[in-house]
Structures are given as structure tokens and as C-alpha cells.
Design a protein around this motif. Structure first.
Motif, mmCIF file in Angstrom:
data_model
loop_
_atom_site.group_PDB
_atom_site.id
_atom_site.type_symbol
_atom_site.label_atom_id
_atom_site.label_comp_id
_atom_site.label_asym_id
_atom_site.label_seq_id
_atom_site.Cartn_x
_atom_site.Cartn_y
_atom_site.Cartn_z
ATOM 1 N N PHE A 1 29.560 92.786 69.022
ATOM 2 C CA PHE A 1 28.581 93.036 67.974
ATOM 3 C C PHE A 1 27.179 92.688 68.447
ATOM 4 O O PHE A 1 26.203 93.023 67.784
ATOM 5 C CB PHE A 1 28.915 92.222 66.722
ATOM 6 C CG PHE A 1 30.214 92.610 66.073
ATOM 7 C CD1 PHE A 1 30.440 93.911 65.660
ATOM 8 C CD2 PHE A 1 31.219 91.684 65.889
ATOM 9 C CE1 PHE A 1 31.631 94.277 65.062
ATOM 10 C CE2 PHE A 1 32.423 92.032 65.289
ATOM 11 C CZ PHE A 1 32.625 93.334 64.876
ATOM 12 N N ASP A 2 27.048 91.983 69.586
ATOM 13 C CA ASP A 2 25.738 91.563 70.067
ATOM 14 C C ASP A 2 25.029 92.700 70.779
ATOM 15 O O ASP A 2 25.639 93.420 71.582
ATOM 16 C CB ASP A 2 25.885 90.395 71.040
ATOM 17 C CG ASP A 2 26.151 89.075 70.338
ATOM 18 O OD1 ASP A 2 25.584 88.064 70.753
ATOM 19 O OD2 ASP A 2 26.931 89.069 69.378
ATOM 20 N N TYR B 1 23.363 89.741 66.400
ATOM 21 C CA TYR B 1 23.914 88.563 67.075
ATOM 22 C C TYR B 1 25.095 88.008 66.294
ATOM 23 O O TYR B 1 24.990 87.744 65.090
ATOM 24 C CB TYR B 1 22.837 87.477 67.201
ATOM 25 C CG TYR B 1 23.379 86.174 67.738
ATOM 26 C CD1 TYR B 1 23.676 86.030 69.094
ATOM 27 C CD2 TYR B 1 23.617 85.093 66.897
ATOM 28 C CE1 TYR B 1 24.204 84.843 69.582
ATOM 29 C CE2 TYR B 1 24.125 83.907 67.385
ATOM 30 C CZ TYR B 1 24.422 83.790 68.733
ATOM 31 O OH TYR B 1 24.954 82.621 69.212
ATOM 32 N N THR B 2 26.228 87.840 66.979
ATOM 33 C CA THR B 2 27.431 87.313 66.347
ATOM 34 C C THR B 2 27.308 85.806 66.150
ATOM 35 O O THR B 2 26.978 85.074 67.090
ATOM 36 C CB THR B 2 28.673 87.612 67.204
ATOM 37 O OG1 THR B 2 28.714 89.015 67.476
ATOM 38 C CG2 THR B 2 29.940 87.210 66.475
ATOM 39 N N PRO C 1 26.961 89.248 75.167
ATOM 40 C CA PRO C 1 27.860 90.316 74.727
ATOM 41 C C PRO C 1 29.210 90.308 75.437
ATOM 42 O O PRO C 1 30.226 90.692 74.849
ATOM 43 C CB PRO C 1 27.070 91.591 75.058
ATOM 44 C CG PRO C 1 25.642 91.159 74.996
ATOM 45 C CD PRO C 1 25.633 89.765 75.545
ATOM 46 N N SER C 2 29.258 89.870 76.685
ATOM 47 C CA SER C 2 30.522 89.879 77.423
ATOM 48 C C SER C 2 31.537 88.918 76.820
ATOM 49 O O SER C 2 32.748 89.105 76.965
ATOM 50 C CB SER C 2 30.291 89.514 78.890
ATOM 51 O OG SER C 2 29.813 88.182 79.019
ATOM 52 N N ALA C 3 31.058 87.888 76.110
ATOM 53 C CA ALA C 3 31.978 86.932 75.485
ATOM 54 C C ALA C 3 32.801 87.613 74.404
ATOM 55 O O ALA C 3 34.003 87.378 74.280
ATOM 56 C CB ALA C 3 31.201 85.754 74.907
ATOM 57 N N GLY C 4 32.167 88.490 73.616
ATOM 58 C CA GLY C 4 32.901 89.215 72.580
ATOM 59 C C GLY C 4 33.855 90.226 73.162
ATOM 60 O O GLY C 4 34.924 90.485 72.605
ATOM 61 N N GLU C 5 33.483 90.814 74.291
ATOM 62 C CA GLU C 5 34.342 91.820 74.914
ATOM 63 C C GLU C 5 35.703 91.249 75.294
ATOM 64 O O GLU C 5 36.693 91.965 75.350
ATOM 65 C CB GLU C 5 33.647 92.400 76.143
ATOM 66 C CG GLU C 5 32.438 93.278 75.798
ATOM 67 C CD GLU C 5 31.667 93.731 77.026
ATOM 68 O OE1 GLU C 5 32.038 93.289 78.138
ATOM 69 O OE2 GLU C 5 30.714 94.511 76.876
#
Length: 341
Positions: free
Chosen positions: A55-56, A70-71, A45-49
Motif C-alpha cells: 500500500f506504500d 503509507y501503511t 514498500p518491500s516490507a509489505g510485498e
């Protein structure tokens, strides 16, 4: 020395150890292991942040049980249901198991991430993914595929409260395309159990519901209904879209079915004309309309595949909700002939 990793929910390991045991790659979020008959999914999730969205995470349970979002793969541009994303969509047909990991801190003295094994998953048999809007690595907004995972039969997932979807930091909306094309339903594959073990310490009361085939048909009917109505509106010169609405302090997003920008009307489609479906649509519209930009004069309507009972029609009228339903000749009730209350 041969590396062996037994997939026990709650196990903390590394991508390298998984790759050495099962013969997959180590760098992508979706890593097929063809010879092992598996697809490994690494959620971080931190990657999307980094790009301003996440979205994860573990979504709220619904009537069918636990759900993890899961994105999909693709850093820039619209994500497509092919390539590595396609390996998830074809996993059941090819007899491949899907195994989910979540990033669990860094390995001491290394930049590599540790991975916590959640358990074996299957794609939601009703709807495998949603399409969301989010920025790519280049900052340009694009369509993102958000896969919907359910625990495979016999799996007790080792997720924790920390795995839940984070709350949105602010309320906002993004214009999106209507969700018209529903992916083909998939069958739930049986868990092989060859290298998958359960563990007492992670037992919970959670179960995966048996999702009946009828529900899958209803969802497809909704998608086909919206698609036909969008074509009907387009033929009349109307512009349509939808919204992705985030609410401050809440996870996930609200996604109305259809907005007619020409007529300033919001629609909620249902694949059945039952009272329960209409009552749900009324509640959804009451929620959505509070967050639609330019609420002045907004009209709301339920879109159905056929005519409901007289009393249900009275209910809609009493709540100030218009009724549009499909007929052999088109759509009865359109154009909407009432003013918003």
C-alpha cells in the motif's frame, strides 16, 4: 562528536543518524521525536510485498495535488488509530512536523537500510487515512490503516518514479466493511523551517492545493449518509458490506461505497446533489459494476443527502441508475423498484 543532520529533500542517511540528531527510536516505521517536535515516518514498500500486498508509495495526483500513501503500524491484527498511528493523527494538534523517508538500499557491509528523505508531510486534511484489507505477518487478513500524506506548504518533495505505487500483479477482490466513519478533519500546520531546507536540484512544478473546508464537510456528510443508510438497511434485515478491488496492471484499489448483499445492489454515495457529483457517481458505478462478483442481475444506485433537480433525475433514469435520497422520514427511492439493465 555530535551528529547533525539537516533535513534537505533528497538527503540519503540512516535511522541511526536521525536518531542521534533528533532523539527518536530506530526500529519502528513511525518514530516520534517528542523533544524535537517531530514524527519520523520510514516507508519500505518491500516490507509489505513479503506479505503479498503493497500500500506504500506515491499515488496518482488528484484535484488536491500530490499524494503519498503509507501503511500504519501493527504487524498482526487490525491496525488501530492509536499508539504510533495516533502520533500521526495528533501531530498537527501537538505542533509536531511529520517527515517522510523511503528505504534506499542497504548500507555497504551492513544489514541496515539507507533512508532517502522525501520531505515534510502533512496528513490529508480531508481524509487522514483509508482502511484497507491485507494479510498480517501471521498471514491472517486484517484491517490496515493507509495514511494519506500531502507535501507540507513550502516543501518540494524529492520523490522519484521509483516511489510510485506498484501495479497489482492480478485482479482480485476482498470483502470489506463500508467506509462510514470519516476521521475528523485536521488543519494544515505551517512548516517551521527551523531545520528544513529546500534544494534547487529537486524543484518541480508540483504544488499542494489549498483544500477548502467545504470539501471536508462534504466528505463527512458522505460518511454520515452511508452510516445512516446502513442502519436503515440493517433494520430491514439486509446484510451490507463493500469491496476492495485490485486490477491487474494498475496501482491502488477500487473501493465502492456500499453493497447491499441482500438486494444485490451497489451504491455510490455523494455528499452533494450537484450535477457534477451525480455525473461522477454514474462513471464510478459503471467502472465498479464490471468487477463485482456475480454481476448477473446487479443493480446500481446513487445515494444522496437530498433530492436532485428533475433533469438530473432524468439523467440517472436514462443511464439505468436508481436514485435513493435521504428525507426527514427515511430514504426515498428504497426499496429499489427497477430491474438492472
Amino acid at each position: 562528536m555530535t551528529t547533525t543532520v539537516d533535513l534537505v529533500p533528497g538527503l540519503v542517511t540512516t535511522r541511526e543518524a536521525i536518531a542521534a540528531t533528533y532523539g527518536c527510536g530506530t526500529f519502528q516505521g513511525i518514530e516520534p521525536a517528542v523533544e524535537a517536535g517531530m514524527v519520523f515516518v520510514y516507508s519500505d514498500p518491500s516490507a509489505g510485498e513479503e506479505y503479498g500486498y503493497t500500500f506504500d508509495g506515491r499515488a496518482e495526483d488528484d484535484e488536491f495535488g500530490p499524494l503519498y500513501l503509507y501503511t500504519g503500524a501493527g504487524a498482526n491484527g487490525h491496525q488501530k488509530p492509536s499508539g504510533r498511528n495516533g502520533s500521526l493523527l495528533t501531530a498537527a494538534d501537538k505542533g509536531r512536523e511529520i517527515h517522510l523517508f523511503v528505504a534506499h538500499g542497504k548500507v555497504a557491509g551492513s544489514g541496515a537500510m539507507r533512508q532517502r528523505y522525501i520531505g515534510q508531510m502533512v496528513l490529508d486534511p480531508i481524509k487522514q487515512y483509508d482502511v484497507r484489507r491485507g494479510p498480517g505477518k501471521d498471514g491472517v487478513m486484517r484491517d490496515v490503516l493507509v495514511f494519506r500524506f500531502r507535501p507540507a506548504p513550502g516543501t518540494t518533495p524529492a520523490w522519484t518514479e521509483a516511489d510510485r505505487l506498484p501495479a497489482a500483479p492480478a485482479s482480485d477482490y476482498e470483502i470489506t466493511e463500508p467506509a462510514m466513519d470519516v476521521p475528523e478533519p485536521v488543519a494544515l500546520p505551517a512548516q517551521s523551517g527551523a531545520k528544513v531546507k529546500d534544494t534547487e536540484q529537486h524543484n518541480t512544478t508540483e504544488t499542494t492545493a489549498d483544500i477548502p473546508a467545504g470539501q471536508r464537510k462534504v466528505l463527512r456528510r458522505e460518511g454520515e449518509l452511508v452510516k445512516a443508510f446502513v442502519a436503515h438497511l440493517a433494520a430491514a434485515g439486509h446484510k451490507t458490506h463493500s469491496f476492495q478491488i485490485t486490477i491487474k496492471g494498475e496501482p491502488g484499489a477500487l473501493t465502492p461505497d456500499l453493497y447491499d448483499a441482500t438486494d444485490h445492489a451497489l451504491y455510490e454515495a455523494k455528499g452533494q446533489t450537484t450535477r457534477a457529483n451525480i455525473r461522477m457517481a454514474i462513471g464510478q458505478l459503471a467502472d465498479y459494476r464490471r468487477h463485482i462478483p456475480n454481476k448477473e442481475g446487479l443493480r446500481v444506485a446513487v445515494l444522496l443527502p437530498g433530492e436532485p433537480t428533475a433533469d438530473v433525475q432524468d439523467l440517472l433514469a436514462a443511464e439505468g441508475v436508481a436514485l435513493v435520497y435521504q428525507t426527514e422520514d427515511g430514504f426515498f427511492g428504497w426499496p429499489i423498484a427497477f430491474n438492472a439493465s
